[in-house]
Scaffold this active site. Structure first.
Site, PDB file in Angstrom:
ATOM      1  N   TYR A   1      38.949  31.862  33.171  1.00 53.90           N
ATOM      2  CA  TYR A   1      37.485  31.926  33.208  1.00 53.90           C
ATOM      3  C   TYR A   1      36.851  30.808  32.381  1.00 53.90           C
ATOM      4  O   TYR A   1      36.008  30.056  32.885  1.00 53.90           O
ATOM      5  CB  TYR A   1      37.035  33.317  32.755  1.00 53.90           C
TER       6      TYR A   1
ATOM      7  N   GLU B   1      33.252  23.530  35.939  1.00 55.19           N
ATOM      8  CA  GLU B   1      32.006  23.518  36.704  1.00 55.19           C
ATOM      9  C   GLU B   1      30.877  22.844  35.927  1.00 55.19           C
ATOM     10  O   GLU B   1      30.124  22.031  36.484  1.00 55.19           O
ATOM     11  CB  GLU B   1      31.623  24.953  37.075  1.00 55.19           C
TER      12      GLU B   1
END
Length: 288
Positions: free
Chosen positions: A210, A217
């Site tokens: 995660y 991103e």
């Protein structure tokens, strides 16, 4: 006062019933709007439909599955097998590319068609919610799926100068391992034969994946900012006949900023879900 929350069962619970459904999580997940992978991971990575429905034990999961009906269960099983296979193909392609080329440059271009197909194919998860064969809310599913598609189509695909950034590799690796684990978890849960390793991976891999995915991103969007500002892509300038303006550059900035409140909140939520599923803990959450 405190609120007692009973631990979810180890058998997969609501995640199994949701099977073809999203996201979270993630986010994560992942790539969500407004926070790309952050919102997505909330239900994808923790396997709880963003907290919308949690099974208390494996019998409840079996009961839910029976209510889906045979055809729905067959379709969801096929869908999850197909998605597992698709992301496995992506993983193999990425490993082969790096072994042959010895560099990450050109990796995205070599796997982009497969990535776009399977990520866009996930739009079916919204349909699953609409027709009621999975219990996730349509809104949650829509945010989760559309956020990933946003990252693929409106960022990485559309802004070609960033496709060779190391950050692209970061989120691609995180997404790929996450999705292989997630869809295989759903598949085995639907078949009532969930290996412990798959469940363990489902609720442990996110601890690293995660943050890695979110970092990838964010760095990719950051790398895109100069190009977006220079070209004005996807922006609408005044004056125009609709008297509407939109600046994609500032939209990306807002998207990045949304990670600041979302990431810690969702990450710690996922850790709590991990303790419930793997250790059967009863979590006491205080109401402010």
């Amino acid at each position: 006062m405190g609120r007692l929350t009973e631990a979810a069962a180890a058998g997969g619970g609501a995640s199994a019933a949701r099977s073809a459904g999203p996201p979270p999580a993630p986010l994560p997940l992942s790539s969500t709007s407004p926070g790309c992978a952050a919102a997505m991971a909330s239900s994808e990575e923790d396997g709880t439909n963003g907290g919308a429905s949690e099974a208390s034990d494996e019998r409840e999961a079996v009961g839910k599955r029976r209510r889906l009906g045979l055809l729905a269960t067959i379709w969801l099983t096929f869908y999850n097998i197909a998605m597992t296979a698709g992301w496995l193909v992506l993983a193999i392609a990425m490993v082969r590319f790096y072994m042959e080329k010895g560099t990450h440059k050109g990796l995205y271009k070599s796997i982009q068609k497969t990535l776009k197909f399977f990520q866009t194919f996930a739009l079916l998860e919204i349909v699953h919610c609409l027709i009621g064969i999975v219990p996730t809310s349509v809104l949650v599913a829509g945010v989760q799926v559309s956020s990933r598609i946003f990252m693929v189509w409106l960022v990485t695909h559309s802004i070609k100068p960033i496709q060779n950034e190391e950050s692209v590799v970061l989120f691609l690796v995180a997404w790929t391992v996450t999705e292989i684990t997630r869809y295989s978890f759903y598949t085995f849960s639907l078949l009532d034969h969930l290996p412990y390793f798959i469940k363990w991976a489902r609720y442990n891999f996110f601890i690293i994946l995660y943050p890695v995915g979110v970092a990838g991103e964010l760095l990719t969007i950051y790398a895109a900012l100069p190009y977006v500002k220079k070209t004005g892509m996807f922006s609408i300038r005044l004056p125009n006949k609709y008297n509407v303006s939109f600046d994609y550059y500032y939209f990306l900035l807002i998207t990045m900023a949304s990670y600041i409140p979302l990431f810690p909140q969702l990450y710690f939520h996922m850790l709590r879900q991990r303790r419930k599923v793997l250790h059967g803990e009863v979590i006491v959450e205080k109401d402010d």
